[in-house]
Design an enzyme around this catalytic site. Structure first.
Site, PDB file in Angstrom:
ATOM      1  CE  LYS A   1      -4.367   1.243   0.213  1.00  0.00           C
ATOM      2  NZ  LYS A   1      -5.547   0.579  -0.358  1.00  0.00           N
TER       3      LYS A   1
ATOM      4  CG  ASP B   1      -7.320   3.508  -0.953  1.00  0.00           C
ATOM      5  OD1 ASP B   1      -7.925   2.431  -0.875  1.00  0.00           O
ATOM      6  OD2 ASP B   1      -7.279   4.318   0.006  1.00  0.00           O
TER       7      ASP B   1
HETATM    8  P1  NDP Z   1     -12.898   7.878  -2.948  1.00  0.00           P
HETATM    9  O1  NDP Z   1     -11.835   8.871  -2.694  1.00  0.00           O
HETATM   10  O2  NDP Z   1     -13.404   7.695  -4.321  1.00  0.00           O
HETATM   11  O3  NDP Z   1     -14.156   8.187  -2.004  1.00  0.00           O
HETATM   12  C1  NDP Z   1     -14.016   8.225  -0.631  1.00  0.00           C
HETATM   13  C2  NDP Z   1     -15.332   8.659  -0.026  1.00  0.00           C
HETATM   14  O4  NDP Z   1     -15.237   8.589   1.402  1.00  0.00           O
HETATM   15  C3  NDP Z   1     -15.687  10.093  -0.347  1.00  0.00           C
HETATM   16  O5  NDP Z   1     -17.071  10.257  -0.355  1.00  0.00           O
HETATM   17  C4  NDP Z   1     -15.058  10.839   0.833  1.00  0.00           C
HETATM   18  O6  NDP Z   1     -15.633  12.111   1.091  1.00  0.00           O
HETATM   19  C5  NDP Z   1     -15.331   9.897   1.960  1.00  0.00           C
HETATM   20  N1  NDP Z   1     -14.309  10.053   2.999  1.00  0.00           N
HETATM   21  C6  NDP Z   1     -12.962   9.965   2.848  1.00  0.00           C
HETATM   22  N2  NDP Z   1     -12.341  10.199   4.010  1.00  0.00           N
HETATM   23  C7  NDP Z   1     -13.322  10.443   4.900  1.00  0.00           C
HETATM   24  C8  NDP Z   1     -13.321  10.748   6.277  1.00  0.00           C
HETATM   25  N3  NDP Z   1     -12.173  10.847   6.975  1.00  0.00           N
HETATM   26  N4  NDP Z   1     -14.526  10.925   6.890  1.00  0.00           N
HETATM   27  C9  NDP Z   1     -15.690  10.829   6.194  1.00  0.00           C
HETATM   28  N5  NDP Z   1     -15.741  10.541   4.893  1.00  0.00           N
HETATM   29  C10 NDP Z   1     -14.581  10.357   4.257  1.00  0.00           C
HETATM   30  O7  NDP Z   1     -12.343   6.501  -2.346  1.00  0.00           O
HETATM   31  P2  NDP Z   1     -12.836   5.027  -2.643  1.00  0.00           P
HETATM   32  O8  NDP Z   1     -14.296   5.009  -2.863  1.00  0.00           O
HETATM   33  O9  NDP Z   1     -11.928   4.450  -3.644  1.00  0.00           O
HETATM   34  O10 NDP Z   1     -12.481   4.302  -1.250  1.00  0.00           O
HETATM   35  C11 NDP Z   1     -13.427   4.206  -0.173  1.00  0.00           C
HETATM   36  C12 NDP Z   1     -12.970   3.117   0.774  1.00  0.00           C
HETATM   37  O11 NDP Z   1     -12.917   1.863   0.073  1.00  0.00           O
HETATM   38  C13 NDP Z   1     -11.602   3.299   1.403  1.00  0.00           C
HETATM   39  O12 NDP Z   1     -11.589   2.741   2.699  1.00  0.00           O
HETATM   40  C14 NDP Z   1     -10.714   2.472   0.494  1.00  0.00           C
HETATM   41  O13 NDP Z   1      -9.515   2.074   1.136  1.00  0.00           O
HETATM   42  C15 NDP Z   1     -11.621   1.302   0.221  1.00  0.00           C
HETATM   43  N6  NDP Z   1     -11.296   0.524  -0.966  1.00  0.00           N
HETATM   44  C16 NDP Z   1     -11.257   1.096  -2.208  1.00  0.00           C
HETATM   45  C17 NDP Z   1     -10.957   0.324  -3.305  1.00  0.00           C
HETATM   46  C18 NDP Z   1     -11.000   0.873  -4.705  1.00  0.00           C
HETATM   47  O14 NDP Z   1     -10.862   0.081  -5.654  1.00  0.00           O
HETATM   48  N7  NDP Z   1     -11.211   2.159  -4.909  1.00  0.00           N
HETATM   49  C19 NDP Z   1     -10.611  -1.114  -3.172  1.00  0.00           C
HETATM   50  C20 NDP Z   1     -10.781  -1.631  -1.854  1.00  0.00           C
HETATM   51  C21 NDP Z   1     -11.071  -0.823  -0.799  1.00  0.00           C
HETATM   52  P3  NDP Z   1     -14.827  13.438   0.620  1.00  0.00           P
HETATM   53  O15 NDP Z   1     -14.961  13.482  -0.858  1.00  0.00           O
HETATM   54  O16 NDP Z   1     -15.529  14.527   1.335  1.00  0.00           O
HETATM   55  O17 NDP Z   1     -13.411  13.252   1.092  1.00  0.00           O
END
Ligand code: NDP
Length: 448
Positions: A126, A166
């Protein structure tokens, strides 16, 4: 927890006492492994637990870049190469102000087990940076990504370490990083996944984590004699994972009643589907706006600085934002509001207290490392297509993804049962994943 397991955990807590999220993830995994190391002494004899909790390598570097006003800016960059027993290091890059080495160690550690569950040959890694893409121009993001890759390129490669996206790293960032890597090494190769379709990407990779999470949740529901049809589904987040989880839930007949971002949550009793889902996609991916604008557009309630969990009734919850976003109290609210299954789309969104509430109330609970493994699995399929120099159709990729998720669900359920905790997907996921990695480490001798 037996003496061997608790000894390893105590040492880890002394050595890395400030890495809260990493210790939380390590404790959850090690606890589950107690029956495995008790049944088979070979793991203790070879010091497998002590070895598996230490990254093989951690690279840390600075990233200087210039903003649009000509100011010099500096961010920190990292790559945690955790375990390569079953394949090249593989795992996403996260760009978020909260990123530090401890967060990336937690994510890299989880990734070892997640990748093992996919049954594809990928080790765990990571990386990321404390850079915040929010509010930055495309030109600033490009200069940042180029500067990051100018250091990172020497540590990665298609057979060494293959990063992906991510939080904060989507198609735009992968594009800029890939371009700079190619320019430096003068080779067009599959060093990153999540690439654009015209230059080596796989169909269905953007959808894969969200779709996969819903496929896993569907198996959990089926095991309890039901499905998504007519279910009220609560999602958090509104990024990549949440967006495509919503799309698949809609296809399966569920109603997505909530989404959120780091500023607040919306509840839409009409369901976030059709034109409303399209609006959300444009808002988040093109205009890069806030979820509150959705509430303004459709006249639905917006809850500032609140997570969705206690806001209304729901049948299924899929947390898809970030780590530790469901507290013990939030979990109690969900249970009170009638939830019958919880599947983690994000990595470790439930605190240990929340997990305890779900398990204590016999709510089927799917941990992130199993539920969201569809993303990295499809990255693995992207690597296969790159190696073969051909592209599969969307139907082929989705079919393979679906099969992988059904198999992950099965192996978690079987391992949980084999070790006397039927229905506990946390134990099942950790045990099934661990055995494959640990046995490979044994085969390869004392190399790390
Ligand atoms: P994105 O950046 O596309 O979206 C993240 C979302 O979560 C946004 O809506 C963001 O809001 C919100 N968010 C981020 N940080 C916080 C926080 N501290 N408190 C509240 N809301 C928060 O990321 P992904 O959708 O790719 O990832 C989401 C999760 O899934 C993570 O845990 C990631 O590790 C996991 N994941 C992702 C994968 C992938 O293929 N993308 C694969 C496996 C796991 P805002 O825009 O306001 O920051």
């Amino acid at each position: 927890m037996n003496e061997y397991v608790s000894g390893v955990l105590d040492d880890l807590k002394k050595k890395y006492y400030w890495e809260k999220e990493f210790l939380q993830a390590a404790e959850e995994v090690l606890e589950s492994l107690t029956p495995v190391v008790e049944r088979d002494p070979k793991y203790k004899a070879a010091g497998i637990l002590e070895r598996i909790v230490e990254p093989e390598r951690v690279v840390s570097f600075k990233i200087p870049w210039q903003d649009d006003k000509g100011n010099t800016r500096i961010n920190s960059g990292y790559r945690v190469e955790f375990n390569s027993a079953i394949g090249p290091y593989k795992g996403g890059m996260r760009f978020h102000p909260s990123v530090n080495q401890g967060i990336l160690k937690f994510l890299g550690f989880e990734q070892i087990f997640k990748n093992s569950l996919t049954s594809l040959p990928m080790g765990g890694g990571k990386g990321g940076s404390d850079f915040d893409p929010k509010g930055k121009s495309d030109a600033e993001v490009m200069r940042f990504c180029q500067s990051l890759m100018t250091e990172l390129y020497r540590h990665i490669g298609p057979n060494t370490d293959v990063p992906a996206g991510d939080i904060g790293v989507g198609g735009r960032e992968i594009g800029y990083m890939f371009g700079q890597y190619k320019r430096i090494v003068n080779r067009f190769e599959g060093v990153l996944t999540g690439k654009g379709l015209n230059w080596g990407g796989s169909l269905v990779r953007p959808e894969a984590t969200g779709f996969g999470a819903v496929f896993f949740a569907e198996e959990m529901l089926k095991a309890n004699g039901t499905d998504f049809s007519g279910k009220r589904v609560m999602l958090s987040g509104s990024g990549n994972v949440a967006q495509y989880a919503a799309q698949k839930i809609n296809q399966l007949g569920g109603t997505v009643i909530s989404m959120s971002d780091s500023a607040g949550s919306i509840i839409d009793e009409n369901g976030i589907s059709g034109e409303r889902w399209e609006y959300l996609m444009d808002l988040k991916n093109n205009r890069r706006g806030r979820i509150k604008e959705y509430a303004d557009e459709y006249g639905v309630p917006y809850y500032d600085a609140k997570r969705p969990w206690g806001l209304t009734k729901a049948d299924v919850a899929l947390p898809c934002a970030t780590q530790n976003e469901i507290s013990g109290d939030d979990a109690q609210e969900l249970v009170k509001n009638g939830v019958i299954a919880v599947a983690e789309g994000a990595n470790m969104p439930s605190t240990p207290e929340a997990v305890e509430v779900f398990l204590g109330n016999k709510i089927p609970f799917g941990p992130g490392k199993a539920v969201n493994a569809g993303g990295v699995a499809t990255s693995g399929l992207e690597m296969s297509q790159n190696s073969m120099r051909l592209n599969w159709s969307a139907e082929e990729v989705e079919e393979k993804l679906h099969t992988i998720m059904v198999n992950i669900h099965r192996s978690c359920a079987e391992a949980a049962e084999e070790y006397g905790t039927a229905g506990n997907y946390v134990n099942g996921a950790n045990i099934a994943a661990f055995k494959k990695v640990a046995d490979s480490m044994l085969d390869q001798g004392l190399v790390f």
